[in-house]
Design an enzyme around this catalytic site. Sequence first.
Site, PDB file in Angstrom:
ATOM      1  N   ARG A  27       0.816  -1.217   0.000  1.00 53.85           N
ATOM      2  CA  ARG A  27       0.000   0.000   0.000  1.00 53.85           C
ATOM      3  C   ARG A  27       0.847   1.264   0.000  1.00 53.85           C
ATOM      4  O   ARG A  27       0.332   2.370  -0.159  1.00 53.85           O
ATOM      5  CB  ARG A  27      -0.900   0.019   1.235  1.00 53.85           C
ATOM      6  CG  ARG A  27      -1.953  -1.049   1.225  1.00 53.85           C
ATOM      7  CD  ARG A  27      -2.817  -0.938   2.443  1.00 53.85           C
ATOM      8  NE  ARG A  27      -3.682   0.222   2.346  1.00 53.85           N
ATOM      9  CZ  ARG A  27      -4.984   0.161   2.108  1.00 53.85           C
ATOM     10  NH1 ARG A  27      -5.555  -0.992   1.946  1.00 53.85           N
ATOM     11  NH2 ARG A  27      -5.709   1.246   2.045  1.00 53.85           N
ATOM     12  N   TRP A  71       3.120   6.055   1.784  1.00 56.79           N
ATOM     13  CA  TRP A  71       3.155   6.495   0.385  1.00 56.79           C
ATOM     14  C   TRP A  71       3.013   8.007   0.464  1.00 56.79           C
ATOM     15  O   TRP A  71       1.954   8.529   0.810  1.00 56.79           O
ATOM     16  CB  TRP A  71       2.009   5.864  -0.390  1.00 56.79           C
ATOM     17  CG  TRP A  71       2.026   6.142  -1.855  1.00 56.79           C
ATOM     18  CD1 TRP A  71       2.708   5.440  -2.807  1.00 56.79           C
ATOM     19  CD2 TRP A  71       1.307   7.170  -2.550  1.00 56.79           C
ATOM     20  NE1 TRP A  71       2.459   5.979  -4.047  1.00 56.79           N
ATOM     21  CE2 TRP A  71       1.621   7.039  -3.923  1.00 56.79           C
ATOM     22  CE3 TRP A  71       0.452   8.196  -2.165  1.00 56.79           C
ATOM     23  CZ2 TRP A  71       1.095   7.880  -4.899  1.00 56.79           C
ATOM     24  CZ3 TRP A  71      -0.073   9.039  -3.132  1.00 56.79           C
ATOM     25  CH2 TRP A  71       0.249   8.874  -4.492  1.00 56.79           C
ATOM     26  N   ASN A  97      -3.701   7.305   7.771  1.00 57.57           N
ATOM     27  CA  ASN A  97      -3.844   7.088   6.338  1.00 57.57           C
ATOM     28  C   ASN A  97      -4.953   8.009   5.852  1.00 57.57           C
ATOM     29  O   ASN A  97      -6.029   8.031   6.434  1.00 57.57           O
ATOM     30  CB  ASN A  97      -4.215   5.620   6.074  1.00 57.57           C
ATOM     31  CG  ASN A  97      -4.460   5.353   4.599  1.00 57.57           C
ATOM     32  OD1 ASN A  97      -3.877   6.016   3.752  1.00 57.57           O
ATOM     33  ND2 ASN A  97      -5.312   4.389   4.310  1.00 57.57           N
ATOM     34  N   GLU A 452      -5.221  -1.523 -21.553  1.00 56.81           N
ATOM     35  CA  GLU A 452      -4.842  -2.252 -20.343  1.00 56.81           C
ATOM     36  C   GLU A 452      -3.443  -2.857 -20.495  1.00 56.81           C
ATOM     37  O   GLU A 452      -2.633  -2.827 -19.570  1.00 56.81           O
ATOM     38  CB  GLU A 452      -5.900  -3.329 -20.047  1.00 56.81           C
ATOM     39  CG  GLU A 452      -5.590  -4.248 -18.883  1.00 56.81           C
ATOM     40  CD  GLU A 452      -5.427  -3.541 -17.541  1.00 56.81           C
ATOM     41  OE1 GLU A 452      -5.732  -2.350 -17.431  1.00 56.81           O
ATOM     42  OE2 GLU A 452      -4.946  -4.202 -16.603  1.00 56.81           O
ATOM     43  N   LYS A 456      -0.248  -1.993 -18.078  1.00 60.79           N
ATOM     44  CA  LYS A 456       0.529  -3.020 -17.366  1.00 60.79           C
ATOM     45  C   LYS A 456       2.006  -2.868 -17.686  1.00 60.79           C
ATOM     46  O   LYS A 456       2.866  -2.923 -16.818  1.00 60.79           O
ATOM     47  CB  LYS A 456       0.025  -4.393 -17.801  1.00 60.79           C
ATOM     48  CG  LYS A 456      -0.152  -5.390 -16.754  1.00 60.79           C
ATOM     49  CD  LYS A 456      -1.472  -5.337 -16.022  1.00 60.79           C
ATOM     50  CE  LYS A 456      -1.764  -4.035 -15.325  1.00 60.79           C
ATOM     51  NZ  LYS A 456      -3.033  -3.936 -14.714  1.00 60.79           N
ATOM     52  N   GLU A 459       3.520   0.372 -16.156  1.00 61.11           N
ATOM     53  CA  GLU A 459       3.470   0.346 -14.692  1.00 61.11           C
ATOM     54  C   GLU A 459       4.620  -0.463 -14.090  1.00 61.11           C
ATOM     55  O   GLU A 459       5.239  -0.031 -13.116  1.00 61.11           O
ATOM     56  CB  GLU A 459       2.121  -0.272 -14.275  1.00 61.11           C
ATOM     57  CG  GLU A 459       1.859  -0.281 -12.792  1.00 61.11           C
ATOM     58  CD  GLU A 459       0.460  -0.825 -12.468  1.00 61.11           C
ATOM     59  OE1 GLU A 459      -0.138  -1.519 -13.310  1.00 61.11           O
ATOM     60  OE2 GLU A 459      -0.025  -0.552 -11.362  1.00 61.11           O
TER      61      GLU A 459
HETATM   62  O1  M6R Z   1      -8.934  -0.531  -6.552  1.00 62.37           O
HETATM   63  P1  M6R Z   1      -9.316   0.060  -7.877  1.00 62.37           P
HETATM   64  O2  M6R Z   1      -9.791  -0.977  -8.848  1.00 62.37           O
HETATM   65  O3  M6R Z   1     -10.313   1.183  -7.744  1.00 62.37           O
HETATM   66  O4  M6R Z   1      -7.981   0.685  -8.444  1.00 62.37           O
HETATM   67  C1  M6R Z   1      -7.990   1.465  -9.606  1.00 62.37           C
HETATM   68  C2  M6R Z   1      -6.593   1.678 -10.129  1.00 62.37           C
HETATM   69  O5  M6R Z   1      -5.818   2.358  -9.192  1.00 62.37           O
HETATM   70  C3  M6R Z   1      -5.905   0.358 -10.460  1.00 62.37           C
HETATM   71  O6  M6R Z   1      -6.681  -0.403 -11.335  1.00 62.37           O
HETATM   72  C4  M6R Z   1      -4.527   0.610 -11.110  1.00 62.37           C
HETATM   73  O7  M6R Z   1      -4.705   1.239 -12.331  1.00 62.37           O
HETATM   74  C5  M6R Z   1      -3.776  -0.705 -11.242  1.00 62.37           C
HETATM   75  N1  M6R Z   1      -2.693  -0.730 -10.317  1.00 62.37           N
HETATM   76  C6  M6R Z   1      -3.214  -0.949 -12.596  1.00 62.37           C
HETATM   77  O8  M6R Z   1      -2.561  -2.170 -12.651  1.00 62.37           O
END
Ligand code: M6R
Length: 579
Positions: A27, A71, A97, A452, A456, A459
């Site tokens: 996180r 973070w 948080n 997507e 990936k 990222e």
């Molecule tokens: O928990 P969520 O589905 O709301 O998160 C949304 C995005 O932060 C999440 O999908 C992010 O884009 C991913 N880490 C991508 O792999």
Amino acid sequence: MCGIVGYAGRRDAAGVLIDGLNKLEYRGYDSFGIATSDDGIHIVKKQGRISENGSSVSGLTGHIGIGHTRWATHGVPDDKNAHPHTCCTGDIAVVHNGIISNYAKLKRELIAGGHLFSSDTDSEVIAHLIEENLNGSLLEAVNDTVQILEGSYAFLAMSKDDPGIIAARMESPLVLGLGDGEIFASSDMTTILDYTQNIVFLEDGDIASVSSDKIIIFNSGNQVERAAEIVEWDAGAARMGGFAHFMEKEIYEQPEVFFNTLASVDDGEIIEEIKGSSGLRVIACGSSYHAGLIFRYMMEECSDIPVRVDLASEFRYFRPVSGELVIAVTQSGETADTIAALKQAQMHNCRTLAITNVLGSSVTRVADYTLYMRAGPEISVAATKSFIAQLAVFFQIVNHLCDGRYNYMDKMCHQVIEEVLLLDMEDAVSLCSGAGNLFFVGRSVFYPVSLEGALKMKEITYIHAEGYAAGELKHGPFSLLSKDTPVVAVCTPGNSRTAMLSNIREIKTRGAPVIGIGEVDDPDLEDIVDVLIPIPKSPVSGQILAVTVLMQVLAYRTAKVLGRDIDKPRNLAKSVTVE
Ligand code: M6R
């Protein structure tokens, strides 16, 4: 975005907190810290990761404690900005948080009143406000403090003179775990499932007084009851189990996850609500947004119900139409932008549905209806199995609305995904890992699948990768194409194939190497691409799964070659609980 954990019980608190923070590290992982209490408050906090520095905090004594993995939002990641934060005397410690949006004003007032600050964070104001309000018990002081705070928070506070922990929640997740003579607190229940499955989900406005054997919860000044729920998530699912990374493990879990989720979506009331709506509006972020875009293509192909898909962070700039069913898609159930958009939709009298993976998460408390994905805990920051589970929910919704057109999916999904996991992608990985820029292109439903794939890739590899509608490349991005800009192009049988073949030829003519993804035995495609990755023959629904998983694997293997920190990519965190 940060992770917090607390403990009161018979064990050595530091050990439990270190274990919890290790599990929470996904996180946020730029700094960490722990406070324990026995004859005083002891604190160690540091820049860096708990997983690499755990021994520095293991000597702290006491059976009560709080911890934090960060973070950074306010203040750079360094030792002084790491939590816990303390008041002027050091007798009160807080981990937080969320974001205190009125912190600047509060900080000015506190400084004018003589308080000395030692960090640049918003969170530190909480410790000083509690100190300012401390006139009796810590509980009362926290209660007075939250009246002044604006923004979002889940925080844990302890003081030298108080025998427990106070937990407070507003728009940021916080759960308590009830053990035998011990109580755990965490921003994420996966942290405590190894100790207990008996979980209390705190609600917005709750303030809980936690000791080793008792929780008393208040909301708006009144004592309230929050029943514990038994959470049946397998704690072992949050361990790596022989895989090199959580991402790899989670990729391999996808056949099971897709199947289980598909089988679980059978809520007739929700399907009727969808059928009765004048339109569907999906709101989501990141990968979840891409799942929504895929849903739109699938749905509009067979149903008259219009589907609009918006980024949750942009939704506030549009006007929701009452009569629409607004569907919030969020793996974590905690994404701040998605929850804010959902609340806004409700203010415009829209009915709302949440699709999420996490039992009792914040979004489920806001939406009128919830559909759960059955992905189990996803630890890697990159979404993989949760994305596949979102697709399973959407496939099943379309199936219910369009006369069972995907009835065969349950039998096919294992095979398609498993075949892709066995593919050799070495040439493609070598092209990608040597590139500074990549494009991912497709048409029709493979356009969002490409978005997507690019997400990936960027990222976890840090290679700049752009997802594009294949037909749009010539409207500008062609100027970027060269022999150093590989293009991953999806060209499967179906309504977009002929146009896709033309687009690939155009790309080749500009000198860019093409990694083609298409069905096995496709000589037309094989002839024009540099590298072909063949997927098994299947209907379009199977192609969507195959290409999605293939792109995850391509990104994973490329990141591995480049030696990236795959599960915890730089600057990111798993759930984004700030706007
Ligand atoms: O928990 P969520 O589905 O709301 O998160 C949304 C995005 O932060 C999440 O999908 C992010 O884009 C991913 N880490 C991508 O792999």
